[in-house]
Design an enzyme around this catalytic site. Structure first.
Site, PDB file in Angstrom:
ATOM      1  N   THR A 188       2.547 -15.126 -10.265  1.00 31.54           N
ATOM      2  CA  THR A 188       1.532 -14.571  -9.363  1.00 31.54           C
ATOM      3  C   THR A 188       0.184 -15.172  -9.751  1.00 31.54           C
ATOM      4  O   THR A 188       0.028 -15.717 -10.846  1.00 31.54           O
ATOM      5  CB  THR A 188       1.452 -13.045  -9.487  1.00 31.54           C
ATOM      6  OG1 THR A 188       1.088 -12.749 -10.847  1.00 31.54           O
ATOM      7  CG2 THR A 188       2.762 -12.366  -9.177  1.00 31.54           C
ATOM      8  N   GLU A 333       6.681 -12.073  -5.195  1.00 29.26           N
ATOM      9  CA  GLU A 333       7.811 -11.230  -5.594  1.00 29.26           C
ATOM     10  C   GLU A 333       8.931 -11.190  -4.555  1.00 29.26           C
ATOM     11  O   GLU A 333       9.980 -10.601  -4.799  1.00 29.26           O
ATOM     12  CB  GLU A 333       7.315  -9.794  -5.854  1.00 29.26           C
ATOM     13  CG  GLU A 333       6.449  -9.653  -7.097  1.00 29.26           C
ATOM     14  CD  GLU A 333       4.964  -9.965  -6.868  1.00 29.26           C
ATOM     15  OE1 GLU A 333       4.632 -10.584  -5.828  1.00 29.26           O
ATOM     16  OE2 GLU A 333       4.140  -9.601  -7.721  1.00 29.26           O
ATOM     17  N   LYS A 440     -12.933   2.389   0.583  1.00 30.22           N
ATOM     18  CA  LYS A 440     -12.820   3.847   0.609  1.00 30.22           C
ATOM     19  C   LYS A 440     -14.221   4.411   0.801  1.00 30.22           C
ATOM     20  O   LYS A 440     -15.085   4.262  -0.050  1.00 30.22           O
ATOM     21  CB  LYS A 440     -12.199   4.346  -0.688  1.00 30.22           C
ATOM     22  CG  LYS A 440     -10.798   3.809  -0.861  1.00 30.22           C
ATOM     23  CD  LYS A 440     -10.119   4.272  -2.129  1.00 30.22           C
ATOM     24  CE  LYS A 440      -8.816   3.520  -2.302  1.00 30.22           C
ATOM     25  NZ  LYS A 440      -8.943   2.235  -3.001  1.00 30.22           N
ATOM     26  N   TRP A 445     -10.545   5.586   4.898  1.00 33.12           N
ATOM     27  CA  TRP A 445     -10.299   4.181   4.594  1.00 33.12           C
ATOM     28  C   TRP A 445     -10.766   3.286   5.731  1.00 33.12           C
ATOM     29  O   TRP A 445     -10.517   3.584   6.896  1.00 33.12           O
ATOM     30  CB  TRP A 445      -8.790   3.923   4.421  1.00 33.12           C
ATOM     31  CG  TRP A 445      -8.221   4.444   3.158  1.00 33.12           C
ATOM     32  CD1 TRP A 445      -8.880   5.092   2.160  1.00 33.12           C
ATOM     33  CD2 TRP A 445      -6.851   4.357   2.764  1.00 33.12           C
ATOM     34  NE1 TRP A 445      -8.012   5.414   1.164  1.00 33.12           N
ATOM     35  CE2 TRP A 445      -6.754   4.979   1.504  1.00 33.12           C
ATOM     36  CE3 TRP A 445      -5.709   3.814   3.342  1.00 33.12           C
ATOM     37  CZ2 TRP A 445      -5.548   5.066   0.827  1.00 33.12           C
ATOM     38  CZ3 TRP A 445      -4.512   3.904   2.664  1.00 33.12           C
ATOM     39  CH2 TRP A 445      -4.430   4.523   1.412  1.00 33.12           C
TER      40      TRP A 445
HETATM   41  P1  ADP Z   1      -1.645 -13.641  -4.629  1.00 32.14           P
HETATM   42  O1  ADP Z   1      -2.440 -13.655  -3.340  1.00 32.14           O
HETATM   43  O2  ADP Z   1      -2.067 -12.590  -5.584  1.00 32.14           O
HETATM   44  O3  ADP Z   1      -1.396 -14.976  -5.191  1.00 32.14           O
HETATM   45  P2  ADP Z   1       0.766 -13.791  -3.245  1.00 32.14           P
HETATM   46  O4  ADP Z   1       0.491 -15.210  -3.013  1.00 32.14           O
HETATM   47  O5  ADP Z   1       2.074 -13.356  -3.736  1.00 32.14           O
HETATM   48  O6  ADP Z   1      -0.229 -13.163  -4.235  1.00 32.14           O
HETATM   49  O7  ADP Z   1       0.340 -13.066  -1.933  1.00 32.14           O
HETATM   50  C1  ADP Z   1       0.951 -11.902  -1.476  1.00 32.14           C
HETATM   51  C2  ADP Z   1      -0.010 -11.056  -0.720  1.00 32.14           C
HETATM   52  O8  ADP Z   1      -0.623 -11.780   0.341  1.00 32.14           O
HETATM   53  C3  ADP Z   1       0.641  -9.884  -0.057  1.00 32.14           C
HETATM   54  O9  ADP Z   1       0.846  -8.838  -0.967  1.00 32.14           O
HETATM   55  C4  ADP Z   1      -0.374  -9.535   1.011  1.00 32.14           C
HETATM   56  O10 ADP Z   1      -1.430  -8.763   0.497  1.00 32.14           O
HETATM   57  C5  ADP Z   1      -0.914 -10.886   1.402  1.00 32.14           C
HETATM   58  N1  ADP Z   1      -0.273 -11.357   2.631  1.00 32.14           N
HETATM   59  C6  ADP Z   1       0.768 -12.176   2.745  1.00 32.14           C
HETATM   60  N2  ADP Z   1       1.044 -12.422   4.041  1.00 32.14           N
HETATM   61  C7  ADP Z   1       0.155 -11.714   4.765  1.00 32.14           C
HETATM   62  C8  ADP Z   1      -0.090 -11.537   6.161  1.00 32.14           C
HETATM   63  N3  ADP Z   1       0.627 -12.160   7.078  1.00 32.14           N
HETATM   64  N4  ADP Z   1      -1.103 -10.720   6.514  1.00 32.14           N
HETATM   65  C9  ADP Z   1      -1.847 -10.090   5.601  1.00 32.14           C
HETATM   66  N5  ADP Z   1      -1.678 -10.227   4.280  1.00 32.14           N
HETATM   67  C10 ADP Z   1      -0.689 -11.019   3.862  1.00 32.14           C
END
Ligand code: ADP
Length: 540
Positions: A188, A333, A440, A445
């Protein structure tokens, strides 16, 4: 008593995808932008031969089942060969995000026990900075030939890929692995604390790649050409490098050139019909297309995810250019895509604005995945399209625990995503925010995604981001950041008045900050933490 276990139990393996692709669609094309510029073109059969050569080379270097190989690389054909050679031979393909902070990069390479790291020449300076801190890495292999491999001062064990694989055979006996064994590892982004690793099994990847081909997911077949802009260094490029070979789809890999003009040219000349990427990429592309009065001659659809696709951008692709938008959701994940929006036959009869609103949702769970939303006590919320709570996910390609963690990441068998969502009676999910980004205010929200979406609807706005800023009375209030489109001169009052017509009055941000650009991270997402650090003080 019916008999059971009367069917074969063949393991789902990544080597199986490669051999299927090579034997069934051997002359299908893979086109790839080299890091030093030119296009490279060859067939699935060639890719498989070279993947087997690399598997032999790694074996000769002493790597065995369970060894880890890192990569710091763009989407290109040598990276693709590595995906198959490394995982296929039972090793773990650890894709590193080059835009991690160097300290975090060192952390993940050491944590993963990488013994060899493959890198693109672009990242030679990065390798120079980290190599001395990665004692387990025996060789740094540049994904290039000798002529395009830079010497790296102070790093002795730099090899080049072409010389490494050249002496080796085109045949390799792929081991019959347990399908649950680790195939690929991705960390991540670690915005807080150290990055956490997700070790994808062969089974998870094969199942996801197969599901990704479904008509209402990516919709891959031998008739299509797909260009994944989503990086192979993060979340397996949504498993497209695997899915393409499952379906026999022509694959176009853009290398380091991800700007609007380069992508457009590649889409046009290679007759790309499907692409996948984050919204920021599509913004750059559409700007180029608009400014130069271009048309997409072949593109059928763009699949978008990683962050929310603004409705205004959906409308442009669909109405102005006849390109369908599919909006997916997934996270590190979840191996790759877990949900995907789509228009049903009835939806396609609706007015355009309603269609955009449907596509702006993140859609339905792909077969193999289940989703639900829960309140803060973990109780299931109704599927009514308005009750919002934390999105929980479980299924065939969802993490159970992080790499080297001693306890499960699950709550009652479900993975808590940290996203806030609604699900309607038809199972359509909409992300409202991330738990850490939601604002918040006065016990209520505000969805930063909805506000950003509304702001990007203003014709002078190129990009928008909203953060919550501490407020003595309301707890938090929204602060809006705007990047204007080139040559536009919109001011704060006009933006706020525009938003007042789009959202509830108490949602209207307290202030607007105009920036030249937004901080964007390695996976194309706006880094709200950077904005919070700089602007997250207290509203008076
Ligand atoms: P990080 O951004 O921490 O590297 P990831 O690449 O795993 O983590 O991104 C996952 C996150 O990206 C999701 O938990 C969600 O918040 C966001 N995300 C992914 N696809 C979408 C989408 N289509 N619309 C909004 N948010 C999204």
């Amino acid at each position: 008593m019916p008999q059971s276990n009367l069917m074969m139990n063949r393991p789902m393996l990544i080597s199986g995808i490669l051999e299927h692709g090579a034997s069934q669609f051997g002359d299908q094309e893979i086109v790839s932008r080299e890091t030093h510029g030119p296009l490279h073109r060859y067939s699935y059969a060639d890719a498989a031969n070279r993947a087997r050569q690399l598997a032999n080379a790694l074996h000769q270097m002493g790597l065995r089942i369970g060894s880890a190989v890192g990569s710091i690389a763009w989407n290109n054909y040598r990276h693709l060969e590595s995906y198959y050679a490394v995982s296929g031979s039972g090793m773990v393909m650890h894709t590193c995000n080059p835009r991690l902070h160097p300290q975090q990069l060192i952390y993940v390479i050491n944590h993963a026990d990488d013994e060899v790291v493959l890198f693109d020449a672009t990242f030679a300076p990065l390798v120079k900075g980290i190599a001395a801190h990665c004692p387990k890495v025996r060789a740094w292999v540049c994904l290039a030939d000798a002529a395009n491999t830079p010497a790296i001062d102070g790093v002795a064990n730099v090899l080049n890929y072409e010389d490494l694989i050249a002496p080796h055979s085109h045949t390799f006996d792929w081991p019959e692995l347990d399908e649950q064994s680790g195939a690929a590892l991705c960390y991540t982004s670690g915005t807080t604390g150290n990055p956490k690793g997700v070790l994808y099994s062969h089974r998870a990847i094969v199942m996801n790649a197969t599901a990704a081909c479904l008509p209402d997911v990516l919709g891959l077949s031998t008739q299509e050409t797909i260009l994944p802009v989503v990086p192979m260094f993060h979340i397996n490029a949504w498993c497209i490098p695997y899915a393409a070979l499952v379906a026999g789809t022509k694959l176009v890999l853009p290398g380091p050139k991800l700007d609007g003009p380069s992508l457009f040219e590649l889409m046009d000349t290679e007759q790309v019909t499907i692409s996948a990427g984050v919204p920021t990429i599509w913004m750059g592309l559409i700007q180029h297309v608009e400014q130069n009065n271009l048309r997409f001659a072949h593109m059928k659809r763009t699949c978008v995810g990683g962050s929310a696709m603004p409705m205004a951008l959906i409308a442009k692709f669909m109405d102005n250019y006849g390109v369908e938008v599919r909006h997916g959701w997934g996270m590190t994940e979840t191996t790759a895509v877990a949900t995907m929006s789509n228009l049903s036959r009835a939806d396609r009869q609706r007015p355009a604005a309603e269609q955009h609103a449907i596509v702006a949702k993140q859609g339905k769970a792909v077969s193999g995945i289940e989703i639900k939303v829960v309140d803060e006590n973990g109780h299931d919320l109704p599927r009514d399209g308005s009750s919002q709570g934390e999105l929980m996910v479980r299924g065939q390609w969802i993490v159970e625990r992080y790499f080297k963690a001693d306890k499960s990441a699950l709550v009652d068998g479900w993975f808590p995503t940290g996203d806030i969502a609604t699900i309607d009676a038809q199972g359509t999910m909409q992300i409202r925010d991330r738990t850490k980004d939601v604002i918040k205010t006065g016990g209520e929200w505000i969805s930063s995604i909805d506000l950003e979406n509304a702001a990007v609807g203003h014709p002078a706005v190129a990009m928008a981001a909203v953060i919550g800023v501490k407020h003595p009375k309301w707890d938090e209030r929204p602060l809006l950041f705007i990047v204007r489109k080139p040559g536009q001169s919109v001011e704060k009052e006009e933006i706020l008045a525009f938003l007042a017509t789009k959202v509830a009055k108490w949602w209207v941000p307290d202030d607007v900050v105009f920036l030249e650009s937004l901080p964007v991270g390695g996976t194309g997402k706006v880094q709200k933490n950077d904005l919070r650090k700089e602007y997250g003080g207290v509203f008076s």
